[in-house]
Motif scaffolding. Structure first.
Motif, short mmCIF file in Angstrom:
data_model
loop_
_atom_site.label_atom_id
_atom_site.label_comp_id
_atom_site.label_asym_id
_atom_site.label_seq_id
_atom_site.Cartn_x
_atom_site.Cartn_y
_atom_site.Cartn_z
N UNK A 154 12.88 6.08 9.04
CA UNK A 154 13.55 5.72 10.28
C UNK A 154 13.07 6.61 11.41
N UNK A 155 12.84 5.99 12.56
CA UNK A 155 12.46 6.74 13.75
C UNK A 155 13.57 6.70 14.79
N UNK A 156 14.75 6.23 14.40
CA UNK A 156 15.88 6.16 15.31
C UNK A 156 15.96 4.86 16.10
N UNK A 157 14.93 4.02 16.00
CA UNK A 157 14.94 2.74 16.69
C UNK A 157 15.61 1.68 15.82
N UNK A 158 16.06 0.58 16.43
CA UNK A 158 16.67 -0.49 15.64
C UNK A 158 15.72 -0.98 14.56
N UNK A 159 16.29 -1.42 13.42
CA UNK A 159 15.46 -1.89 12.32
C UNK A 159 16.03 -3.17 11.73
N UNK B 192 21.82 -6.15 16.64
CA UNK B 192 21.14 -4.89 16.93
C UNK B 192 21.51 -4.38 18.32
N UNK B 193 21.63 -5.28 19.27
CA UNK B 193 22.01 -4.91 20.64
C UNK B 193 23.44 -4.39 20.67
N UNK B 194 24.34 -5.08 19.98
CA UNK B 194 25.74 -4.64 19.93
C UNK B 194 25.87 -3.29 19.27
N UNK B 195 25.09 -3.07 18.22
CA UNK B 195 25.11 -1.80 17.52
C UNK B 195 24.61 -0.66 18.41
N UNK B 196 23.55 -0.93 19.16
CA UNK B 196 23.01 0.08 20.07
C UNK B 196 24.01 0.40 21.17
N UNK B 197 24.70 -0.61 21.67
CA UNK B 197 25.72 -0.40 22.70
C UNK B 197 26.87 0.44 22.16
N UNK B 198 27.28 0.16 20.94
CA UNK B 198 28.40 0.89 20.33
C UNK B 198 28.06 2.36 20.12
N UNK B 199 26.78 2.67 19.89
CA UNK B 199 26.38 4.07 19.67
C UNK B 199 26.35 4.87 20.96
N UNK B 200 26.30 4.22 22.09
CA UNK B 200 26.21 4.94 23.37
C UNK B 200 27.50 5.57 23.76
#
Length: 153
Positions: free
Chosen positions: A12-17, A145-153
């Motif tokens: 993992x490089x921290x980007x969505x997968x 993936x977008x929702x997950x990234x938003x939730x992590x912010x």
């Protein structure tokens, strides 16, 4: 977009997968189509493909160890054209039960057998959204993936 195909090592490089899983229901190049759809959508994360383009000296797909190792480490599993509801339940229970990995399922609405599988899935798991074409399944995976990234912010 980074593409990791069996037998390449994934870290993992921290980007969505996103993991491309499923049978393809007679569509041997569905993974390539999914990768093209992801690229066209501007996806910049990592795509794991257990079914790389065949090479004369390679096998026909990833062994269970490669899949098991990677399925638990990614953001979304896109399961295209499952063999039946039991396969979806098995993937959910075996690999995603205690993870934050989302599951996106798609059944080809043009395929008679896949229409049956979709009906079986909706009966067994009424809250499961099942896309009827690959483009819709890819969009659903990107939405997760977008929702997950938003939730992590």
């Amino acid at each position: 977009m980074r593409l990791v195909e069996y037998p390449q090592h994934y870290s993992s490089d921290g980007n969505p997968s996103l993991y491309l899983a499923g049978s393809g229901a007679g569509q041997p190049s569905w993974q390539a189509s999914a990768v093209a759809l992801l690229a066209a959508a501007g996806f910049t994360g990592t795509v794991l493909n257990p079914q790389p383009a065949p090479h004369p000296d390679s096998g026909t797909g990833a062994p269970a160890g490669w899949q098991e190792h990677n399925l638990r480490r990614i953001g979304v599993v896109l399961l295209w054209c499952p063999h039946g509801a039991q396969q979806v339940l098995d993937v959910r229970q075996r690999f995603l039960h205690r993870s934050r990995t989302e599951l996106v399922v798609g059944c080809d609405g043009e395929d008679r057998v896949q229409r049956f599988v979709r009906a079986e899935l909706l009966g067994a798991m009424p809250r499961l959204a099942v896309a009827t074409d690959l483009a819709a399944a890819v969009r659903a995976a990107l939405d997760h993936l977008s929702a997950s990234a938003t939730a992590r912010r």
